[in-house]
Design an enzyme around this catalytic site. Sequence first.
Site, PDB file in Angstrom:
ATOM      1  CG  MET A  95       1.244  94.435 -16.652  1.00 34.39           C
ATOM      2  SD  MET A  95       2.195  92.925 -16.935  1.00 34.39           S
ATOM      3  CE  MET A  95       3.740  93.628 -17.476  1.00 34.39           C
ATOM      4  CG  HIS A 114       6.769  84.819 -16.015  1.00 34.22           C
ATOM      5  ND1 HIS A 114       6.721  86.172 -16.285  1.00 34.22           N
ATOM      6  CD2 HIS A 114       7.982  84.385 -16.452  1.00 34.22           C
ATOM      7  CE1 HIS A 114       7.867  86.539 -16.842  1.00 34.22           C
ATOM      8  NE2 HIS A 114       8.633  85.476 -16.955  1.00 34.22           N
TER       9      HIS A 114
END
Length: 198
Positions: A95, A114
């Site tokens: 992240m 993703h």
Amino acid sequence: MTKIAVFISGYGSNLQAIIDAWEEGRLPNVEIALVVSNRREAFGVKRAIRHGIPLVYFPLLPYRKADRPRADYDADLATLVKGFGVEWVVLAGWMHLLSNAFIRHFPSRILNLHPALPGTFPGTHAIDRAYEAAQAGTTDHTGVMIHLVPDEAVDAGPVIAQAKVPIRPDDSLETLEARIHEVEHRLLPAAIRDTIPA
């Protein structure tokens, strides 16, 4: 066999999918040489320890507290990772955006997972935003993609693999997340097998 590092920030279910594929012999081209987490409490840390994979906790906060630039963090992270002989990096729920201070050390050798299709819902909370779009009637699907990270663009590199995931009228956010994770767990190990040379 090519040494890879897997970067995580959370639960680590995609890390587990990679480990399972590796231990079952479905990833004969790679060795998981290192797991990197930027969060000490990430459950993925326990997964790495349980499987005896070298683990490094590398938080950004000390750099921020020392008022050091983000490029210092990324450059130090690249040096650390290269010290393990790593040639490819797999971002499996990492992240943090990586800057060129990291990327330049692994040119066209960073894979990112993703939970959306190319050009849709870049950045964080992609599943939530897809679900909200479906509730608003502007889409009936989302998906998963694996792409290379050639530069600092967010979720925009050359696509290696992708799969569409329908959003059903009776879906809750939780059921949609579960179906997306199932696709991720299949797609990511396959992309590693098919993309990274032995």
